[in-house]
Enzyme design. Structure first.
Site, PDB file in Angstrom:
ATOM      1  N   HIS A  41      -1.621   2.106  -4.499  1.00  0.00           N
ATOM      2  CA  HIS A  41      -1.729   2.762  -3.993  1.00  0.00           C
ATOM      3  C   HIS A  41      -0.361   3.353  -4.727  1.00  0.00           C
ATOM      4  O   HIS A  41      -0.720   5.277  -4.502  1.00  0.00           O
ATOM      5  CB  HIS A  41      -1.772   3.624  -2.602  1.00  0.00           C
ATOM      6  CG  HIS A  41      -2.750   2.562  -2.001  1.00  0.00           C
ATOM      7  ND1 HIS A  41      -2.564   2.691  -0.433  1.00  0.00           N
ATOM      8  CD2 HIS A  41      -4.504   1.676  -2.063  1.00  0.00           C
ATOM      9  CE1 HIS A  41      -3.811   1.442  -0.422  1.00  0.00           C
ATOM     10  NE2 HIS A  41      -4.736   0.883  -0.864  1.00  0.00           N
TER      11      HIS A  41
ATOM     12  N   GLN B  84       1.008  -0.844  -0.044  1.00  0.00           N
ATOM     13  CA  GLN B  84       0.110   0.078  -0.039  1.00  0.00           C
ATOM     14  C   GLN B  84       0.577   1.691  -0.017  1.00  0.00           C
ATOM     15  O   GLN B  84       0.223   2.362  -0.400  1.00  0.00           O
ATOM     16  CB  GLN B  84      -0.972  -0.063   1.247  1.00  0.00           C
ATOM     17  CG  GLN B  84      -2.056  -1.044   1.489  1.00  0.00           C
ATOM     18  CD  GLN B  84      -2.256  -1.217   2.495  1.00  0.00           C
ATOM     19  OE1 GLN B  84      -3.925  -0.800   3.044  1.00  0.00           O
ATOM     20  NE2 GLN B  84      -1.811  -1.616   3.262  1.00  0.00           N
ATOM     21  N   ASN B  85       2.033   0.995   0.695  1.00  0.00           N
ATOM     22  CA  ASN B  85       2.899   2.011   0.245  1.00  0.00           C
ATOM     23  C   ASN B  85       3.503   3.037  -1.032  1.00  0.00           C
ATOM     24  O   ASN B  85       3.477   1.916  -1.979  1.00  0.00           O
ATOM     25  CB  ASN B  85       4.566   1.632   0.651  1.00  0.00           C
ATOM     26  CG  ASN B  85       3.869   1.564   2.054  1.00  0.00           C
ATOM     27  OD1 ASN B  85       3.323   1.457   3.039  1.00  0.00           O
ATOM     28  ND2 ASN B  85       5.010   0.639   2.897  1.00  0.00           N
TER      29      ASN B  85
HETATM   30  N1  APR Z   1       7.270  -2.177  12.221  1.00  0.00           N
HETATM   31  C1  APR Z   1       5.534  -2.857  12.143  1.00  0.00           C
HETATM   32  N2  APR Z   1       4.427  -2.084  11.983  1.00  0.00           N
HETATM   33  C2  APR Z   1       4.023  -0.542  12.766  1.00  0.00           C
HETATM   34  C3  APR Z   1       5.073  -0.002  13.304  1.00  0.00           C
HETATM   35  C4  APR Z   1       6.638  -0.395  13.127  1.00  0.00           C
HETATM   36  N3  APR Z   1       7.905  -0.419  13.318  1.00  0.00           N
HETATM   37  N4  APR Z   1       5.225   1.410  13.416  1.00  0.00           N
HETATM   38  C5  APR Z   1       4.088   0.976  13.341  1.00  0.00           C
HETATM   39  N5  APR Z   1       3.964  -0.316  12.999  1.00  0.00           N
HETATM   40  C6  APR Z   1       1.672  -0.624  12.966  1.00  0.00           C
HETATM   41  C7  APR Z   1       0.887   0.286  13.269  1.00  0.00           C
HETATM   42  O1  APR Z   1       0.822  -0.461  14.928  1.00  0.00           O
HETATM   43  C8  APR Z   1      -0.242  -0.086  12.322  1.00  0.00           C
HETATM   44  O2  APR Z   1      -0.722  -0.819  12.706  1.00  0.00           O
HETATM   45  O3  APR Z   1       1.923  -0.110  10.937  1.00  0.00           O
HETATM   46  C9  APR Z   1       0.412   0.870  11.038  1.00  0.00           C
HETATM   47  C10 APR Z   1       0.207   1.650  10.170  1.00  0.00           C
HETATM   48  O4  APR Z   1      -1.307   1.462   9.806  1.00  0.00           O
HETATM   49  P1  APR Z   1      -1.744   3.748   8.900  1.00  0.00           P
HETATM   50  O5  APR Z   1      -0.981   3.882  10.056  1.00  0.00           O
HETATM   51  O6  APR Z   1      -2.893   3.058   8.770  1.00  0.00           O
HETATM   52  O7  APR Z   1      -1.446   2.562   7.694  1.00  0.00           O
HETATM   53  P2  APR Z   1      -1.527   1.790   6.566  1.00  0.00           P
HETATM   54  O8  APR Z   1      -2.265   0.601   7.382  1.00  0.00           O
HETATM   55  O9  APR Z   1      -0.849   1.394   5.154  1.00  0.00           O
HETATM   56  O10 APR Z   1      -2.612   3.162   5.931  1.00  0.00           O
HETATM   57  C11 APR Z   1      -3.190   2.040   4.404  1.00  0.00           C
HETATM   58  O11 APR Z   1      -4.311   4.378   3.985  1.00  0.00           O
HETATM   59  O12 APR Z   1      -3.811   6.456   4.475  1.00  0.00           O
HETATM   60  C12 APR Z   1      -4.184   5.870   3.896  1.00  0.00           C
HETATM   61  O13 APR Z   1      -3.151   5.364   1.201  1.00  0.00           O
HETATM   62  C13 APR Z   1      -2.506   5.170   2.611  1.00  0.00           C
HETATM   63  O14 APR Z   1      -1.641   3.456   2.101  1.00  0.00           O
HETATM   64  C14 APR Z   1      -2.503   4.212   2.925  1.00  0.00           C
HETATM   65  C15 APR Z   1      -4.027   3.410   3.981  1.00  0.00           C
END
Ligand code: APR
Length: 231
Positions: free
Chosen positions: A103, A85-86
């Site tokens: 994404h 998703q990154n």
């Molecule tokens: N290692 C592993 N996981 C981690 C770490 C780490 N060091 N630090 C935080 N996390 C976890 C958090 O606990 C959380 O569950 O990573 C997750 C990040 O979640 P989000 O911030 O919601 O990011 P993501 O799930 O990738 O978002 C999905 O949302 O904003 C949109 O398009 C954007 O691709 C993105 C999508």
């Protein structure tokens, strides 16, 4: 073995890229619907371009971390596909060769008339700001090659097929709250081994049949690979 890994912002957190929904997350500081939606781009294109130009430039200052590297190395022994998703390029920079971006990608630009027009999708220098008035190949306003809220995902069907063929399906560093990507946890076969790496307790969000490796990505991916080695 056929290993498919779904990654989110958490895998790049230890490289210095903020996640979105953690306490210091981007969406705690910025308005996602204003800066990362198709409506927001139509209403305030300059604000959106400024937001993405800063994120594009930041990519020049960060490096893949051990979690990215370990997943790339796993290709030496297994068929590994990363569905991410990154929008950063850290999986590719770590050496992963099969990466599907659901994404979009910060390193590319495209048309604001037809986002998925392959004639308009181009690599673009990360330190070259996209400006109002810059034109795509079709003459429309240039925009970052990012899937914004309210837009469709080009590679979702491909991702569902890939997860459906996995022997091992792992989820690393995503809160599983954004759809349709989060729905991929239901695309894995019953017989597939399923793991989730995340330091949070994933309360109410841990999908059924997934083994939770409660750790940060740089430690958790090593634990995941140890489990795969013992299979
Ligand atoms: N290692 C592993 N996981 C981690 C770490 C780490 N060091 N630090 C935080 N996390 C976890 C958090 O606990 C959380 O569950 O990573 C997750 C990040 O979640 P989000 O911030 O919601 O990011 P993501 O799930 O990738 O978002 C999905 O949302 O904003 C949109 O398009 C954007 O691709 C993105 C999508």
């Amino acid at each position: 073995m056929n290993i498919v890994v779904l990654t989110g912002a958490g895998i790049s957190a230890e490289s210095g890229i903020s996640t979105f929904r953690d306490n210091d997350g981007l969406w705690k500081k910025y308005d996602a619907m204003r800066l990362a939606s198709i409506d927001g781009f139509q209403e305030e294109p300059e604000a959106v371009l400024e937001f993405y130009n800063a994120r594009r430039k930041q990519l020049l200052a960060v490096q893949p971390n051990h979690a990215h590297d370990a997943l790339a190395e796993l290709e030496n022994e297994h068929d590994v596909t990363i569905i991410t998703q990154n929008v950063d390029d850290l999986h590719e920079r770590a050496g992963s060769t099969n990466v599907v971006h659901l994404h979009g990608e910060l390193s590319k630009v495209t048309s604001s008339r037809e986002r998925e027009d392959d004639n308009c999708i181009k690599q673009y220098p990360l330190d070259l700001p996209i400006r109002l008035g810059d034109k795509a190949a079709d003459g429309s306003q240039l925009r970052p090659y990012i899937v914004w809220f309210g837009e469709n995902l080009r590679y979702m069907d491909e991702a569902i097929k890939l997860v459906g063929n996995a022997d091992v399906f792992a989820v690393v560093g995503t809160s599983l709250v954004v759809y349709p990507a989060a729905g991929l946890v239901r695309s894995a076969q019953q017989k597939a081994l399923k793991f989730l790496v995340d330091p949070s307790d994933m309360k109410g969000r841990l999908p059924i049949d997934f083994m939770h490796i409660k750790a940060k990505a740089t430690e958790g991916v090593d634990l995941l690979i140890d489990k795969i080695k013992k299979l």
